[in-house]
Design a protein around this motif. Structure first.
Motif, PDB file in Angstrom:
ATOM      1  N   SER A   7      14.898  -0.326   7.830  1.00  0.00           N
ATOM      2  CA  SER A   7      13.442  -0.294   7.634  1.00  0.00           C
ATOM      3  C   SER A   7      12.878   1.058   8.031  1.00  0.00           C
ATOM      4  CB  SER A   7      12.771  -1.404   8.454  1.00  0.00           C
ATOM      5  OG  SER A   7      13.196  -2.679   8.021  1.00  0.00           O
ATOM      6  N   GLU A  15       9.899   4.706   0.815  1.00  0.00           N
ATOM      7  CA  GLU A  15      10.402   3.729  -0.146  1.00  0.00           C
ATOM      8  C   GLU A  15       9.806   2.336   0.044  1.00  0.00           C
ATOM      9  OE1 GLU A  15      14.569   3.891   0.475  1.00  0.00           O
ATOM     10  OE2 GLU A  15      14.843   5.841  -0.546  1.00  0.00           O
ATOM     11  N   LEU A  16       8.982   2.135   1.079  1.00  0.00           N
ATOM     12  CA  LEU A  16       8.390   0.825   1.319  1.00  0.00           C
ATOM     13  C   LEU A  16       7.142   0.635   0.460  1.00  0.00           C
ATOM     14  CD1 LEU A  16       8.597   0.571   5.219  1.00  0.00           C
ATOM     15  CD2 LEU A  16      10.198  -0.338   3.526  1.00  0.00           C
ATOM     16  N   ASP A  17       6.888  -0.612   0.027  1.00  0.00           N
ATOM     17  CA  ASP A  17       5.642  -0.880  -0.690  1.00  0.00           C
ATOM     18  C   ASP A  17       4.487  -0.886   0.309  1.00  0.00           C
ATOM     19  OD1 ASP A  17       5.628  -3.379   0.618  1.00  0.00           O
ATOM     20  OD2 ASP A  17       6.710  -4.345  -1.022  1.00  0.00           O
ATOM     21  N   ASP A  18       3.262  -1.030  -0.200  1.00  0.00           N
ATOM     22  CA  ASP A  18       2.089  -0.912   0.666  1.00  0.00           C
ATOM     23  C   ASP A  18       2.106  -1.929   1.809  1.00  0.00           C
ATOM     24  OD1 ASP A  18       1.219   1.133  -0.885  1.00  0.00           O
ATOM     25  OD2 ASP A  18      -0.214  -0.048  -2.045  1.00  0.00           O
ATOM     26  N   GLN A  19       2.468  -3.176   1.495  1.00  0.00           N
ATOM     27  CA  GLN A  19       2.458  -4.211   2.525  1.00  0.00           C
ATOM     28  C   GLN A  19       3.517  -3.941   3.589  1.00  0.00           C
ATOM     29  OE1 GLN A  19       2.828  -8.222   1.093  1.00  0.00           O
ATOM     30  NE2 GLN A  19       3.043  -9.107   3.125  1.00  0.00           N
ATOM     31  N   ALA A  20       4.727  -3.589   3.142  1.00  0.00           N
ATOM     32  CA  ALA A  20       5.803  -3.318   4.091  1.00  0.00           C
ATOM     33  C   ALA A  20       5.484  -2.083   4.932  1.00  0.00           C
ATOM     34  CB  ALA A  20       7.128  -3.126   3.349  1.00  0.00           C
ATOM     35  N   ALA A  21       4.869  -1.066   4.320  1.00  0.00           N
ATOM     36  CA  ALA A  21       4.506   0.141   5.065  1.00  0.00           C
ATOM     37  C   ALA A  21       3.455  -0.173   6.126  1.00  0.00           C
ATOM     38  CB  ALA A  21       3.998   1.217   4.113  1.00  0.00           C
TER      39      ALA A  21
END
Length: 226
Positions: A7, A15-21
């Motif tokens: 992560s 490389e993370l999407d908005d929610q994961a970021a």
């Protein structure tokens, strides 16, 4: 590499999407190791970007000439001892030439320096604890200071358990040469200075705290406009 490290690597690589970021931004508030890794990664990227600048076209010739001069002036009767001294002299000359070839980060606008220093001295709030749903609450006495040509009105706030500094200027504060623009363009931008992130959503407004950029930008949207 475990899931936690994966992560972190994905976050650093964008490389993370908005929610994961956003979730990882929240994680950074409680994980000193990850926050340190993020700061070191950003510092490394800035240093790498500076190193990409083209060196002067005659740098190789200047280094070669320095080496040749050191060899010609070495006393033959003390060849072994002078070899070490000559090597050190050449190394020093090369370092100096390379340093001249690399660009220096320009001085920050006075407003940035003032805000960073004030943010490093944020006092702990006094009085009864504030509910996380209470919104931004000013604490301490606001004050005005001159920073170069700009007059700054400074105030500490507490929001969601986080201490922030807000600075309103009477004119554009200027942009540091290494500011990170997101999205690309003039506004907003951020810079990291001595453990403090400075976020500029408008040319006359600065928000600063010891927080990751994403978290600070999110909180800044909930602060008073004036």
């Amino acid at each position: 590499m475990d899931t936690h490290e994966q992560s972190l690597a994905a976050f650093l690589a964008g490389e993370l999407d908005d929610q994961a970021a956003a979730e990882f931004d929240a994680h950074l508030l409680t994980c000193a190791d990850c926050w340190q890794a993020v700061r070191e990664d950003r510092a490394g990227r800035r240093a790498t970007a500076q190193l990409r600048d083209t060196a002067p076209h005659d740098l190789a010739d200047r280094v070669r000439m320095t080496v040749e001069l050191a060899a010609r002036t070495r006393p033959p009767q003390r060849r072994v001892r002078s070899l070490t001294a000559g090597a050190l002299a050449v190394a020093a000359a090369v370092v100096a030439l390379v340093a001249l070839a690399l660009p220096e980060r320009g001085a920050d606008p006075p407003a940035i320096t003032t805000v960073v220093e004030a943010a490093q001295r944020i006092p702990a709030p006094t009085g009864r604890p504030v509910s996380p749903d209470a919104g931004p609450v000013a604490h301490g006495q606001g004050w005005t200071v001159q920073a170069g040509a700009a007059e700054l009105r400074l105030q500490y706030y507490r929001l969601d358990g986080v201490e922030l500094l807000v600075a309103h200027a009477d004119r554009p504060v200027g942009t540091p040469p290494d500011a990170q623009h997101a999205p690309p363009g003039d506004m907003p931008w951020t810079v990291d200075r001595e453990g403090i992130t400075v976020y500029c959503p408008h040319e006359d407004l600065l928000v600063a705290a010891a927080l990751p950029t994403g978290r600070l930008a999110t909180l800044a949207q909930r602060l008073p406009a004036n």
